[in-house]
Design a protein around this motif. Structure first.
Motif, PDB file in Angstrom:
ATOM      1  N   LEU A 102       0.836  -1.200   0.000  1.00  0.00           N
ATOM      2  CA  LEU A 102       0.000   0.000   0.000  1.00  0.00           C
ATOM      3  C   LEU A 102       0.872   1.253   0.000  1.00  0.00           C
ATOM      4  O   LEU A 102       0.600   2.224  -0.728  1.00  0.00           O
ATOM      5  CB  LEU A 102      -0.918  -0.027   1.221  1.00  0.00           C
ATOM      6  N   ARG A 103       1.944   1.248   0.764  1.00  0.00           N
ATOM      7  CA  ARG A 103       2.865   2.386   0.765  1.00  0.00           C
ATOM      8  C   ARG A 103       3.528   2.547  -0.598  1.00  0.00           C
ATOM      9  O   ARG A 103       3.695   3.676  -1.088  1.00  0.00           O
ATOM     10  CB  ARG A 103       3.932   2.194   1.847  1.00  0.00           C
ATOM     11  N   THR A 104       3.875   1.423  -1.216  1.00  0.00           N
ATOM     12  CA  THR A 104       4.449   1.502  -2.563  1.00  0.00           C
ATOM     13  C   THR A 104       3.464   2.122  -3.536  1.00  0.00           C
ATOM     14  O   THR A 104       3.838   2.969  -4.367  1.00  0.00           O
ATOM     15  CB  THR A 104       4.857   0.098  -3.050  1.00  0.00           C
ATOM     16  N   ALA A 105       2.194   1.725  -3.446  1.00  0.00           N
ATOM     17  CA  ALA A 105       1.165   2.292  -4.326  1.00  0.00           C
ATOM     18  C   ALA A 105       1.082   3.802  -4.160  1.00  0.00           C
ATOM     19  O   ALA A 105       0.950   4.555  -5.148  1.00  0.00           O
ATOM     20  CB  ALA A 105      -0.178   1.634  -4.037  1.00  0.00           C
ATOM     21  N   HIS A 106       1.154   4.278  -2.922  1.00  0.00           N
ATOM     22  CA  HIS A 106       1.174   5.723  -2.665  1.00  0.00           C
ATOM     23  C   HIS A 106       2.384   6.365  -3.332  1.00  0.00           C
ATOM     24  O   HIS A 106       2.271   7.391  -4.018  1.00  0.00           O
ATOM     25  CB  HIS A 106       1.236   5.990  -1.157  1.00  0.00           C
TER      26      HIS A 106
END
Length: 321
Positions: A102-106
């Motif tokens: 999820l952090r990577t997606a951000h």
């Protein structure tokens, strides 16, 4: 872009191609550009384009990716999509690993994320709820419920849909196919089914259909989105289906469905859409895939030479007619 615009139309799900068990960066960038640039012009002269790209989903082999491969694929997808929004699959067996994705997606600039309840040990409803709640509390990206029981073996209840869509970050739900047969217009039972889901998720949550040969009926009965496997390799054909479903004349849908029956027959014959799309992408030169070496991460393998030849013939016919 409004939420209504973000969650409508064709969301195309490309393969994540591999060569020698290594992510093929050049082919993957090419697949994303292929979707970004796809156009279909209907009989009335209206141009239709891919509305979003569903990268690193089930078709994109997300469960097989290492953290480094996942970031690599996410960066390539967003960098090559142009103005087309990218939905990134962020599911993982462990909540902490999901939060890493999820952090990577951000960080890479995804427009929304797809989240499914992966498990090895069977999950209970309250565990799935907590999984989504944790994602929602750690993200300002819109979250799409990825209801895919064929791969997750988890079945969402209407009650769980209702609880989840009360979370502010849940903006859409990707539902499984409606039924096994197809017609151009669909059935009253499909309309009732979609209405039941609509009551459960509320009017502010977009509903998207998955299962390529279920799309026409769902789109004609109120589904805003078409999450498409074949759209990730054959976007012009998927756009033709979406345009026909929006046509007030049901004969438009019937004609496209009759045309695409050849593709649906291949799905049934070869055990689903994934390996058929690998063969199709190989035949079109979009990925390096052959009977000797498919584009999947091992141990997943593609189809044999005879099956590939059969699929290539059908794809050539569909694209030329």
């Amino acid at each position: 872009m409004t939420q209504e615009q973000l969650f409508s139309g064709l969301s195309a799900f490309p393969l994540t191609p591999f060569v020698d068990d290594t992510l093929d960066e050049q082919a993957y960038a090419g697949l994303i550009k292929h979707l970004r640039d796809a156009r279909y012009v209907d009989a009335g002269g209206t141009e239709h384009r891919v509305a979003s790209i569903g990268a690193l989903g089930s078709t994109g082999s997300y469960t097989y990716l290492s953290p480094a491969e996942y970031r690599q694929g996410a960066e390539i997808a967003v960098a090559n999509a142009g103005e087309v929004p990218v939905f990134l699959g962020v599911s993982a067996l462990r909540t902490t690993h999901m939060l890493d994705r999820l952090r990577t997606a951000h960080e890479v600039g995804a427009s929304a994320v797809l989240l499914s309840p992966l498990h090895y040990q069977p999950l209970r409803d309250h565990e799935v709820f907590d999984y989504y709640r944790t994602a929602a509390e750690n993200s300002d990206l819109p979250i799409i419920i990825y209801d895919n029981p064929g791969t997750t073996n988890f079945n969402f209840s209407l009650e769980l849909y209702t609880r989840l869509t009360a979370l502010p970050q849940i903006k859409a739900v990707k539902i499984p196919g409606l039924r096994a047969d197809t017609t151009g217009c669909g059935s009253a039972a499909d309309a009732d089914h979609l209405n039941t889901i609509r009551e459960a998720v509320g009017s502010d949550t977009a509903i998207g259909i998955s299962g390529d040969y279920h799309a026409t009926s769902a789109l004609r009965h109120g589904s805003e989105l078409f999450f498409s496997v074949f759209g990730g390799t054959l976007p012009t054909l998927a756009l033709e289906l979406v345009a026909a479903a929006a046509d007030a004349d049901p004969q438009a849908s019937i004609a496209v469905e009759e045309k695409l029956q050849q593709l649906w027959d291949l799905y049934r014959k070869f055990g689903g859409s994934l390996r058929v799309m690998d063969a199709a992408a190989g035949a079109l030169g979009l990925v390096q895939s052959s009977a000797a070496a498919s584009s999947f991460p091992l141990p997943v393998q593609g189809l044999d030479a005879a099956a590939r030849a059969e699929i290539a013939a059908v794809i050539t016919h569909l694209l030329n007619n």
